[in-house]
Design an enzyme around this catalytic site. Sequence first.
Site, PDB file in Angstrom:
ATOM      1  CD  GLU A 105      84.946 -60.419 -20.643  1.00 39.30           C
ATOM      2  OE1 GLU A 105      85.156 -60.563 -21.868  1.00 39.30           O
ATOM      3  OE2 GLU A 105      85.584 -59.616 -19.939  1.00 39.30           O
TER       4      GLU A 105
ATOM      5  CG  ASP B  44      83.734 -57.548 -22.596  1.00 37.30           C
ATOM      6  OD1 ASP B  44      82.523 -57.789 -22.773  1.00 37.30           O
ATOM      7  OD2 ASP B  44      84.185 -57.014 -21.579  1.00 37.30           O
TER       8      ASP B  44
ATOM      9  CE1 TYR C 101      81.605 -54.733 -16.727  1.00 39.27           C
ATOM     10  CE2 TYR C 101      83.159 -53.584 -18.141  1.00 39.27           C
ATOM     11  CZ  TYR C 101      82.859 -54.634 -17.296  1.00 39.27           C
ATOM     12  OH  TYR C 101      83.800 -55.566 -17.017  1.00 39.27           O
TER      13      TYR C 101
END
Length: 601
Positions: free
Chosen positions: A10, A111, A321
């Site tokens: 992703e 994801d 993240y």
Amino acid sequence: MDAHTLIITEKPDAAKRIAFALDANGTPIIKYEKGGSYYIAKRKFLITIVPALGHLYTVTIHKKNKKSYPVFNYRWSPKYLTERKAGKIRDRIELISKLSKKIDRFIDACDSDIEGSIIGYTILKYACGNKEKLAHRMKYSTLTKEDILKAYNELSPSLDFAIIKAGITRHEIDWLYGINLSRALTAIAKKYSGRYTNLSTGRVQGPTLNFIKLREIERKKFIPKNYWQIKAKIKIEKSIFLAQYRKKFLKKKSDEIDIIDNCRGINCVIQKFEKKKYRMMPPTPFYLGSLQMEAYKLFKITPEQTLKILQGLYLATLISYPRTSSQKLPASIGYRKIIQRLQKNSEYNKLASEILTKKILKPNEGTKIDPAHPAIYPTGNNPNKVLKTNERKILDLIVKRFLAVFCDYAIREKTKITINIDNYLFFIIGNQSLDWGWIKFYRPYFKLENKIIPTVKENQKVSFIKLISEEKTTNPPVRFNPSSLLRKMEKEKIGTKTTRSGIIKTLEKRKYIIGEKISITELGNEVIEILKDYCSSLVSVELTRNMEVRMKDIIQGKEKKETIIRDTIELIKKTIRSLSDNEEIIGTRLKRVIQKGMFRR
DNA sequence: GCAAGGTC
């Protein structure tokens, strides 16, 4: 020729981490191209790993007339067809398309949530040439080598088409509602006011704006009430204290006068002395929303700015993240290693060293989880350029919160003196820390003060000085600020972790809302009123609730996508018809608020 | 351009 696998991720960071984990020697080849960089890892055979940039495909319509409505003939197309500044996406699609040739095995490693499933599916279908049915699915929840290898060895044989279908339905319904209603409002406003005003609404914008309107109504309806607070000024040993009467809210005639008349301080004696220890647990790790709220509370940085700063810190490899809803910190991130890196930084040396003396490191996790990411944590890396003030503040907040999460609970002691004055009870409350625990580590972001009161004996006499009566007024419910509005959206499960701050920004851009203490403008108010009259589903959170149910039904095969889309289109057709039938009334209402300018309410 | 949802 050896077999060749293509893995699609992703985002770039995931591609990099997967490449390094899968390459047998941990040294994948990095290729740089116009479409971005990608990786070639060697195992028994070659694996090319290429990242997307989130969604590369979206719902679009190709029509010359950009204003016409209603529109129902949409399709999925590359994003660069509709978005300016999407040249990068065109290059990325071309790169993936090129890499997908002569590939024997496709793996979708986006994801492992609904959106990730759609991102992988659309790329496999449209960029790779209908490879979605051949592809495997790789699911991991952290990007540690261990998790990646496990996911790679336990591939799902196929994509999860039920989830993909549900997600695609959501996209299409949002598009149908959003585009049609926004176009209708804008067109009617233009026709009657003679001025182009970009109006919009949607499944999330509508209810969010309505939260602000409802709060405004509560505030208007609010009738302030007077009440009285009574304190007794007394002297214990040589110090003066104010003791609070046991009832905090007194009504004038009945309570207050009664005390003033009868409580004279003739008998003033300590009735009770109590001490109670209690624990204060460490905070939980940050997820995006809680960090955005904390940053607003402490620094007045808006949620939207905070997200931008986090993205920068993430790209500089200073934090993990940031777009996560998790409050979990799995051991696989390597607690000790991170804290040891922080220890090398003089600013955190002392705190980090203290934590490292613990034999076992265990974070105080919260309950929220995220299918794809852990909570936000610092990597312990040093910045290789000077950080801006706000970046520094946010990073420091993340580091201190991370450290605090591993600390012991604080121990506090509450002390309470109950004083009987002519049979009226008053309290003096004290509070102190016996052990600061985590609070020491989270300074200055959590402040707690000690209020020490003397140790006294029961039946001890104290001297009464006087009663103090204060008249007070109750306050109306406060307006939302960007942080409390975000919290409200989260509580009502409206929008997603990544989009909430942006939605608030959009409402501001449309001039529907104004101010740091957010109030609704006349324009925002009129839009809500019109939606309520003609499309009430768009101001209620129920549309989202309903959609969640129907998505679940699609996943379980209880409902068909086609039925839901057909129902939605029917509803929108009806709505647009009634907007047209009442065009003049609506137009006049919009004209009034647009021509007046957008004043605050 | 307009939605909401990813990402840089």
